[in-house]
Write a protein that holds these residues in place. Structure first.
Motif, short mmCIF file in Angstrom:
data_model
loop_
_atom_site.label_atom_id
_atom_site.label_comp_id
_atom_site.label_asym_id
_atom_site.label_seq_id
_atom_site.Cartn_x
_atom_site.Cartn_y
_atom_site.Cartn_z
N LEU A 257 1.54 8.41 -8.29
CA LEU A 257 2.89 8.87 -8.64
C LEU A 257 3.93 8.17 -7.77
O LEU A 257 5.03 7.84 -8.24
N ALA A 258 3.55 7.89 -6.53
CA ALA A 258 4.46 7.15 -5.64
C ALA A 258 4.66 5.73 -6.18
O ALA A 258 5.78 5.20 -6.16
N ALA A 259 3.58 5.11 -6.67
CA ALA A 259 3.69 3.75 -7.22
C ALA A 259 4.60 3.75 -8.44
O ALA A 259 5.40 2.83 -8.63
N TYR B 268 0.87 -1.19 0.00
CA TYR B 268 0.00 0.00 0.00
C TYR B 268 0.90 1.23 0.00
O TYR B 268 1.78 1.36 0.87
N MET B 269 0.73 2.11 -0.99
CA MET B 269 1.52 3.33 -1.05
C MET B 269 0.91 4.33 -0.07
O MET B 269 -0.26 4.69 -0.21
N SER B 270 1.69 4.76 0.90
CA SER B 270 1.15 5.62 1.94
C SER B 270 2.25 6.46 2.57
O SER B 270 3.36 5.96 2.79
N PRO B 271 1.95 7.74 2.88
CA PRO B 271 2.99 8.54 3.55
C PRO B 271 3.35 8.01 4.93
O PRO B 271 4.37 8.36 5.49
N ASP B 272 2.50 7.12 5.50
CA ASP B 272 2.83 6.53 6.82
C ASP B 272 3.78 5.34 6.71
O ASP B 272 4.17 4.78 7.73
N GLU C 67 3.70 -1.39 3.77
CA GLU C 67 3.31 -0.02 3.39
C GLU C 67 4.59 0.75 3.08
O GLU C 67 5.54 0.72 3.87
N ILE C 68 4.58 1.43 1.95
CA ILE C 68 5.79 2.15 1.53
C ILE C 68 5.47 3.61 1.22
O ILE C 68 4.49 3.92 0.56
N SER C 69 6.34 4.49 1.72
CA SER C 69 6.25 5.92 1.46
C SER C 69 7.44 6.31 0.58
O SER C 69 8.52 5.73 0.69
N ILE C 70 7.25 7.30 -0.29
CA ILE C 70 8.41 7.77 -1.07
C ILE C 70 9.00 9.05 -0.48
O ILE C 70 9.93 9.62 -1.04
N GLY C 71 8.48 9.50 0.65
CA GLY C 71 9.06 10.69 1.27
C GLY C 71 8.09 11.30 2.25
O GLY C 71 6.90 11.03 2.21
N ASP C 72 8.63 12.13 3.12
CA ASP C 72 7.80 12.74 4.18
C ASP C 72 7.07 13.97 3.67
O ASP C 72 7.37 15.10 4.07
N TYR C 73 6.15 13.73 2.76
CA TYR C 73 5.27 14.78 2.23
C TYR C 73 4.05 14.04 1.71
O TYR C 73 4.11 12.84 1.46
N VAL C 74 2.94 14.76 1.56
CA VAL C 74 1.70 14.09 1.16
C VAL C 74 1.35 14.41 -0.29
O VAL C 74 1.29 15.58 -0.68
N LEU C 75 1.17 13.36 -1.08
CA LEU C 75 0.74 13.51 -2.48
C LEU C 75 -0.78 13.38 -2.54
O LEU C 75 -1.41 12.89 -1.60
N SER C 76 -1.35 13.76 -3.68
CA SER C 76 -2.81 13.69 -3.83
C SER C 76 -3.30 12.25 -3.89
O SER C 76 -4.46 11.97 -3.64
N GLY C 77 -2.42 11.34 -4.28
CA GLY C 77 -2.80 9.94 -4.36
C GLY C 77 -1.55 9.09 -4.46
O GLY C 77 -0.44 9.62 -4.59
N GLY C 78 -1.72 7.78 -4.41
CA GLY C 78 -0.55 6.90 -4.42
C GLY C 78 0.02 6.62 -5.81
O GLY C 78 1.05 5.96 -5.92
N1 ADE Z 1 0.45 8.77 -1.00
C1 ADE Z 1 0.37 10.07 -0.64
N2 ADE Z 1 1.56 10.54 -0.28
C2 ADE Z 1 2.44 9.50 -0.40
C3 ADE Z 1 3.82 9.37 -0.16
N3 ADE Z 1 4.56 10.37 0.30
N4 ADE Z 1 4.38 8.18 -0.38
C4 ADE Z 1 3.64 7.13 -0.83
N5 ADE Z 1 2.32 7.20 -1.06
C5 ADE Z 1 1.73 8.38 -0.86
#
Ligand code: ADE
Length: 223
Positions: A142-144, A85-89, A129-140
């Protein structure tokens, strides 16, 4: 390797896989990427994939039913090494994680949207769960795409000169050394002479030294 990406915006993800290295990797059959529209798994007549948040509050939450329908269908067809799951957490993506995932046979990537997914999805279906950085994107999405790029480019055979991926920044815990191409002299800005010496051993030593100095200066935390 097979990557199934579950998303509400499949069109957003098409382009990154239609160019350059990711395109060639698919043509060489080293990776198969499937973009799955979550709405195709909705269980009502409106193709709903999100609903209001229990307990109130702004923002919609992705429903468990369409995600469960989709994952059950995929799992009935093959085994998966990881359901991400792509997530900032999530845990912060780095080269080590990319290397590890690139060795898998089949993975699912779920792209979050709105306020996130119903917690029961995370508890019962998601293995990582994987994050690509400590910032929030509109959805997963671009992170995917970032995660997929980092994985696919290091699958053996994807980059024809395999050594070039092995010498990427971070593969040996160091930042890559500077690189130069023609012209040798651009308005007085010259290429370091050592690179024209033709002596492979001296060039390798110089590059290693540059990598060490750069890493110390720019990313001391890597030491
Ligand atoms: N979805 C929203 N922000 C994200 C992030 N920083 N990394 C991965 N998925 C995200």
């Amino acid at each position: 390797m097979r990557i199934d990406i579950i998303t509400v915006l499949p069109d957003l993800l098409k382009s990154p896989f239609q160019h350059s290295i990711l395109k060639r990797a698919q043509e060489k059959k080293l990776v198969e990427v499937n973009l799955i529209n979550l709405r195709d798994y909705a269980s009502d007549n409106y193709n709903s994939v999100d609903d209001y948040c229990y307990g109130g509050g702004a923002g919609m939450v992705m429903m468990i039913e369409p995600i469960a329908n989709c994952i059950y269908k995929l799992k009935s067809q093959r085994n998966y090494d990881e359901i991400i799951y792509m997530s900032p957490d999530g845990e912060l993506l780095n080269q080590k994680i990319a290397n590890q995932i690139s060795l898998f046979q089949n993975i699912i990537i779920l792209c979050g949207h709105y306020k996130g997914v119903d917690e029961r999805v995370r508890e019962h279906f998601i293995t990582r769960e994987i994050s690509i950085g400590d910032y929030v994107l509109s959805g997963g999405e671009l992170a995917a795409a970032v995660l997929c790029d980092s994985i696919i480019r290091i699958i053996p055979g994807v980059i024809s000169d395999e050594t070039s991926a092995l010498f990427d920044s971070f593969q040996d815990g160091l930042i890559a050394p500077p690189v130069y191409t023609r012209p040798y002299d651009f308005n007085g800005l010259k290429v370091p002479d050592v690179l024209l010496s033709g002596n492979e051993k001296i060039i390798d030593e110089w590059r290693l030294q540059q990598s060490i100095e750069r890493t110390k200066k720019r990313r001391p935390n890597l030491f």
